[in-house]
Design an enzyme around this catalytic site. Structure first.
Site, PDB file in Angstrom:
ATOM      1  N   VAL B 162      65.339  -5.482 -69.747  1.00  0.00           N
ATOM      2  CA  VAL B 162      64.855  -6.750 -70.283  1.00  0.00           C
ATOM      3  C   VAL B 162      63.664  -6.387 -71.162  1.00  0.00           C
ATOM      4  CG1 VAL B 162      63.981  -9.052 -69.739  1.00  0.00           C
ATOM      5  CG2 VAL B 162      65.503  -7.894 -68.119  1.00  0.00           C
ATOM      6  N   GLY B 163      63.794  -6.547 -72.460  1.00  0.00           N
ATOM      7  CA  GLY B 163      62.722  -6.112 -73.351  1.00  0.00           C
ATOM      8  C   GLY B 163      62.532  -7.061 -74.525  1.00  0.00           C
ATOM      9  N   TYR B 165      62.065  -7.332 -78.467  1.00  0.00           N
ATOM     10  CA  TYR B 165      62.294  -6.562 -79.693  1.00  0.00           C
ATOM     11  C   TYR B 165      62.229  -7.492 -80.888  1.00  0.00           C
ATOM     12  CZ  TYR B 165      63.861  -3.495 -76.068  1.00  0.00           C
ATOM     13  OH  TYR B 165      63.888  -2.760 -74.913  1.00  0.00           O
ATOM     14  N   HIS B 183      62.395   3.037 -76.837  1.00  0.00           N
ATOM     15  CA  HIS B 183      62.580   1.920 -75.925  1.00  0.00           C
ATOM     16  C   HIS B 183      63.969   1.972 -75.290  1.00  0.00           C
ATOM     17  CE1 HIS B 183      59.229  -0.567 -78.099  1.00  0.00           C
ATOM     18  NE2 HIS B 183      58.764   0.487 -77.465  1.00  0.00           N
ATOM     19  N   GLU B 225      63.148  -4.916 -64.504  1.00  0.00           N
ATOM     20  CA  GLU B 225      62.083  -5.847 -64.894  1.00  0.00           C
ATOM     21  C   GLU B 225      62.045  -7.097 -64.008  1.00  0.00           C
ATOM     22  OE1 GLU B 225      64.028  -4.259 -67.028  1.00  0.00           O
ATOM     23  OE2 GLU B 225      62.665  -3.173 -68.367  1.00  0.00           O
ATOM     24  N   GLU B 274      53.833  -6.215 -88.401  1.00  0.00           N
ATOM     25  CA  GLU B 274      54.051  -5.699 -87.045  1.00  0.00           C
ATOM     26  C   GLU B 274      52.773  -5.710 -86.198  1.00  0.00           C
ATOM     27  OE1 GLU B 274      56.002  -4.633 -84.853  1.00  0.00           O
ATOM     28  OE2 GLU B 274      57.992  -4.518 -85.751  1.00  0.00           O
TER      29      GLU B 274
END
Lengths: 83, 472
Positions: B162-163, B165, B183, B225, B274
């Protein structure tokens, strides 16, 4: 607020003249979202000129056909497994 | 207090005076991003922002800066909003001790109320997408939790990910997604692409506040996560099975997008302002095909402004970057006292440590570089003595001023890995890294003339209490 939407004729970012209408505002006549068919830049017609007009678009953000051609892959596509 | 969805957290923020409702009509651009850019400038108690009158939309609801202050971060963890930064990190460490807490499977997710599939999908119909920064190539999603599984081991819930991006909306059912090679999702994609397959994903937006924190936490590859969310919440994280992909997704999300990263395909994307405070260049990035969108009635679009620090993203990846590094260092070096990796997601890391013997602090610094997160970040590591608080930057500056001799305390390691977004790299993805040993040399390292340090007087604590009382 009311607006008259002028249909854009060139991409503010790369100058390409082939564009597509991506979306029209849910409230009719407020704005449209357009997309360049070459560099895929997207913008809403009611954004400030610095994002929507080629002559006001900052040079440092402009993109060329070479920039697109030479853009690196992220991430690199790996080789297929042999088995 | 565990919040099961975004709405209950927004209500709590409102009750705590931490949510500002902007009811006047605003332009989608530049107003919403500019307000979210400005909000953290209000300080450590800056509020979240809620917009519900956006020009050209019918009933759009946009929440910004939800995690964008230490006060809101504390409330997300169920702590009093006055809780200090270091105390929040310490509490995070205490709760990590209860990891893993398995999630709770629930039915009837509120986002199952509405859905569109296939050619009927148009993401612009569901979300009031907006541009954040002038040079962005389009409209982005940058606070979604993306769920995927290891294609070689899909039943292993530890290896699922679970990230958060970066995601660009590029068409009515087409997105771009950035898998930074360091990642976990990049490992999933690599395996899928080696097999010539697409990678199924679920993208969930408007999550409960702890899901956003764990999705931004650099956990180890096989750590789950949701099991960290349970530890942080003090209650199991509610999850459910996504209808199209079967992926485990948060029960309380506002919107769940399902589809695939199309294997072995890249297309021009970006630039995007970013978290480094710089734009990335345009790159050929992955292409996502959306197959289904499920959403709550009148969904709230939660979004995040990022730019020159500090902005919301810096709060969202502060404590949760410090703690896994602390845990990983402490495993091998129990002398480590504290880790501050709050700056630019740990491109700078400050570690305080006791010293077993001369040269030990440098070893701790080198270990930082080889942690999973250090492989992509940690361009500069500063190591300080155990009595220096790495969260107290004046103390860190004192250590640099007095403990560091460039002749033996600056260690440069050439050509190490770093994420491609790090602007200081020689070639994107490769940089020299620096360890600064700002500890007092320990025997048999006899460098310097340190003698006895000046300690606080034994009576100073008592006087501090007395003075606090007097100045009230």
């Amino acid at each position: 607020m009311t607006a008259t939407i002028a249909t854009p004729t060139e991409c503010p970012r790369c100058g390409y003249e082939s564009l597509q209408l991506l979306y029209s505002s849910p409230v009719a006549g407020a704005w449209e979202v357009h997309q360049c068919r070459r560099c895929l830049y997207c913008w809403r017609t009611c954004e400030p000129d610095r994002r929507t007009r080629r002559d006001a678009y900052p040079d440092s953000f402009k993109m060329t056909a070479e920039d697109i051609r030479d853009a690196p892959e992220v991430p690199t596509i790996p080789p297929l497994r042999q088995s | 207090m565990a919040y099961d969805d975004l709405r209950s957290f927004l209500q709590a923020l409102d009750e705590e005076g931490q949510l500002v409702r902007i009811t006047d009509e605003v332009m989608p651009e530049p107003d919403i991003a500019a307000a979210a850019n400005a909000a953290p400038r209000l300080g450590d108690a800056a509020p979240a922002l809620y917009f519900d009158n956006v020009y050209g939309f019918n009933g759009a609801r946009i929440a910004m800066n939800v995690h964008g202050s230490w006060a809101n971060h504390a409330l997300a963890l169920g702590l009093p909003k006055q809780t200090g930064t270091k105390e929040q990190v310490e509490e995070f460490i205490r709760r990590w001790d209860t990891f893993p807490i398995p999630p709770e499977w629930r039915d009837d997710a509120p986002w199952a109320q509405n859905s569109v599939e296939g050619e009927d999908v148009n993401i612009f119909d569901v979300l009031p997408l907006i541009r954040l920064n002038d040079g962005d190539g389009g409209f982005y999603l940058d606070k979604a939790a993306v769920i995927s599984k290891d294609p070689d081991d899909p039943e292993n819930s530890g290896k699922q990910n679970v990230g958060v991006y970066r995601i660009e909306a590029k068409g009515k059912r087409k997105l771009a997604l950035q898998p930074v090679p360091m990642h976990d999702i990049a490992q999933h994609l690599r395996k899928a692409e080696e097999k010539g397959e697409d990678l199924p994903i679920a993208i969930t937006l408007g999550n409960d506040p702890v899901i956003s924190i764990v999705a931004a936490t650099p956990m180890e590859y096989d750590q789950n996560e949701y099991e960290l969310a349970g530890a942080l919440r003090g209650a199991p994280a509610p999850v459910t099975k996504a209808p199209h992909t079967g992926l485990p997704v948060p029960w309380g999300s506002e919107v769940v997008i399902e589809g695939v990263i199309e294997g072995r395909k890249r297309e021009i994307e970006g630039p995007f302002g970013e978290f480094t405070g710089h734009y990335s260049g345009g790159r050929k990035m992955t292409v996502v095909r959306i197959d289904r969108i499920s959403y709550r009635t009148d969904p709230i679009f939660e979004h995040l402004y990022l730019g020159m620090p500090w902005t919301e993203i810096d709060y969202l990846m502060a404590a949760n970057t410090c703690v896994p590094l602390y845990e990983q260092l402490k495993r091998e070096f129990p002398e480590v006292q504290a880790v501050n990796a709050m700056y630019t997601h740990g491109l700078v890391v400050i570690v305080s440590t006791g010293k077993r013997y001369g040269g030990f602090a440098k070893a701790v610094g080198m270990r930082v570089l080889t942690t999973p997160h250090g492989l992509g970040y940690a361009a500069t590591v500063i190591v300080v003595d155990e009595d220096v608080d790495p969260f107290n930057l004046p103390q860190v500056m004192w250590a640099l001023s007095t403990k560091m001799n460039p002749s033996g305390d600056l260690i440069t390691l050439p050509n190490l890995s770093v994420l491609e977004l790090a602007p200081q790299a020689i070639t994107p993805g490769i940089t020299d890294k620096l360890i600064i040993d700002a500890t007092t040399p320990a025997s048999p390292d006899g460098r310097g003339n340190y003698g006895n340090p000046v300690r606080d007087l034994p009576e100073a604590d008592e006087w501090l209490t007395k003075l606090r009382h007097l100045v009230k």
